[in-house]
Design an enzyme around this catalytic site. Structure first.
Site, PDB file in Angstrom:
ATOM      1  N   HIS A 153       0.839  -1.203   0.000  1.00 14.96           N
ATOM      2  CA  HIS A 153       0.000   0.000   0.000  1.00 14.96           C
ATOM      3  C   HIS A 153       0.867   1.244   0.000  1.00 14.96           C
ATOM      4  CE1 HIS A 153       0.767  -0.633   4.374  1.00 14.96           C
ATOM      5  NE2 HIS A 153       0.834   0.688   4.409  1.00 14.96           N
ATOM      6  N   HIS A 198      -5.973  -2.086   4.410  1.00 18.09           N
ATOM      7  CA  HIS A 198      -5.849  -0.897   3.557  1.00 18.09           C
ATOM      8  C   HIS A 198      -5.012  -1.209   2.326  1.00 18.09           C
ATOM      9  CE1 HIS A 198      -2.172  -0.783   5.765  1.00 18.09           C
ATOM     10  NE2 HIS A 198      -1.961   0.503   5.804  1.00 18.09           N
ATOM     11  N   HIS A 213       4.520   7.141   2.922  1.00 16.14           N
ATOM     12  CA  HIS A 213       5.358   5.952   2.776  1.00 16.14           C
ATOM     13  C   HIS A 213       4.826   4.991   1.722  1.00 16.14           C
ATOM     14  CE1 HIS A 213       2.533   4.566   6.032  1.00 16.14           C
ATOM     15  NE2 HIS A 213       2.574   3.439   5.358  1.00 16.14           N
ATOM     16  N   HIS A 245       0.890  -1.166  14.867  1.00 13.38           N
ATOM     17  CA  HIS A 245      -0.097  -0.101  14.727  1.00 13.38           C
ATOM     18  C   HIS A 245      -1.377  -0.459  15.486  1.00 13.38           C
ATOM     19  CE1 HIS A 245       2.018   2.032  11.593  1.00 13.38           C
ATOM     20  NE2 HIS A 245       1.999   1.020  10.760  1.00 13.38           N
ATOM     21  N   TYR A 254       9.561   1.264  10.084  1.00 12.06           N
ATOM     22  CA  TYR A 254       9.719   2.364   9.118  1.00 12.06           C
ATOM     23  C   TYR A 254      11.187   2.742   8.997  1.00 12.06           C
ATOM     24  CZ  TYR A 254       4.701   3.152   9.145  1.00 12.06           C
ATOM     25  OH  TYR A 254       3.357   3.011   9.010  1.00 12.06           O
ATOM     26  N   GLU A 264       8.076   1.149   4.432  1.00 11.07           N
ATOM     27  CA  GLU A 264       7.562   0.367   5.550  1.00 11.07           C
ATOM     28  C   GLU A 264       7.622  -1.114   5.196  1.00 11.07           C
ATOM     29  OE1 GLU A 264       3.276   0.535   6.232  1.00 11.07           O
ATOM     30  OE2 GLU A 264       3.509   0.020   8.333  1.00 11.07           O
TER      31      GLU A 264
HETATM   32 FE    FE Z   1       1.547   1.746   6.152  1.00  5.84          FE
END
Ligand code: FE
Length: 306
Positions: A153, A198, A213, A245, A254, A264
């Site tokens: 993503h 996502h 990112h 997260h 990261y 990431e």
């Molecule tokens: Fe991400």
């Protein structure tokens, strides 16, 4: 795929300051596989478990950042239909003939309200994932570096999160999986066209077209830890993690490419289905939403973008 036939993130064109330095990092440290180079010097790469010709393109430029994020759609009829819908939504489209981008069919380009340039395409040449499709095995041989499985993503920063949200949901058929609200204002939207939590995210800041990112998927928390070891061994600029997260529940680290673009490595997260309720985080809980263990904000994470 999305309700309107968007399959998945297809590729990202990343602007880099020095193509040789970037190639060395993306091939030997990140562990992507170089598949081609075009007449303009752009370098084409794929993650090992992808079958399509490329998912990352490095393009030398004076400033780093995101040139294009492209999504693959199911077929040519869907591409035509979505082009009309984007135009009807009030956003201009530009059509590029087959093979004007290496190994890729006709493309439709448009700029989202947050200022990011997106493309849709239905065809890309298949090169395989290094294993046969009959009796394949579980991992391709001779992988280098971190070697994530897939491009996963992008998180993108811009001023009109609500506008890009409406384009992706109302026109492209994505679904909102999570959002961050500051009072009545949606300051971040996490959007899926798949079973992933996502495929693209939009984050608010008073800028246009910025990259937060580019993320690559690995199998497990153990592989995130391996990535951290490789990042440290290779003296790659590190930002935060390994950690988890709150948003997406994903496991994460990261770090930065040699041009300052944030990368990431991501693992896990829940399975998304269309009947699952979207989740809301309130801005006062943002530290936990971003980094569930630390529960505090990283100053660079909110300010550094390319
Ligand atoms: Fe991400």
């Amino acid at each position: 795929m999305s309700s309107q036939g968007v399959l998945r993130p297809g590729h990202v064109i990343i602007r880099v300051l020095d193509i040789q330095e970037a190639r060395e990092y993306y091939v030997n440290v990140l562990g992507l596989i170089e598949t081609d180079q075009d007449a303009d010097g752009k370098v084409y790469l794929k993650a090992w478990d992808e079958h399509d010709h490329h998912s990352v393109v490095l393009q030398e430029a004076d400033v780093p950042g995101l040139e294009v994020m492209a999504f693959k759609v199911t077929d040519d009829a869907t591409l035509k239909n979505l082009t009309e819908k984007i135009e009807n939504f009030g956003i201009k489209t530009e059509i590029f003939a087959s093979n004007t981008h290496l190994a890729t069919g006709e493309r439709v380009r448009f700029t989202a309200p947050t200022g990011h340039v997106f493309e849709l395409y239905a065809y890309k040449e298949l090169v395989g994932n290094g294993m046969p499709v009959v009796n394949p095995g579980v991992k391709a041989p001779n992988l280098k570096g971190i070697h994530p499985n897939n491009f996963d993503h992008c998180a993108l920063i811009g001023d009109d999160v609500d506008g890009s949200y409406r384009l992706f949901v109302d026109v492209l058929g994505f679904q909102l999986t999570e959002r961050v609200m500051a009072g009545e204002n949606m300051i971040a939207a996490f959007l899926s066209c798949s079973n992933k939590p996502h495929d693209v995210a939009f984050i608010h800041a008073p800028v246009k077209g910025k990259l937060h990112h580019v993320s690559f998927a690995v199998d497990s928390w153990a592989h995130v830890l391996n990535a951290a070891d490789k990042i440290a061994e290779s003296e790659v600029p590190h930002e935060i993690g390994p950690t988890r997260h709150g948003i997406t529940r994903g496991e994460t680290i990261y770090f930065f490419d040699p041009s300052g673009n944030r990368n990431e490595i991501f693992s896990g997260g829940y399975l998304w289905y269309p009947d699952r309720p979207a989740l809301t985080w309130t801005a006062d809980e943002l530290p936990k939403a971003l980094f569930f263990h630390e529960r505090k904000l990283s100053e660079t994470f909110l300010s550094v973008m390319t």
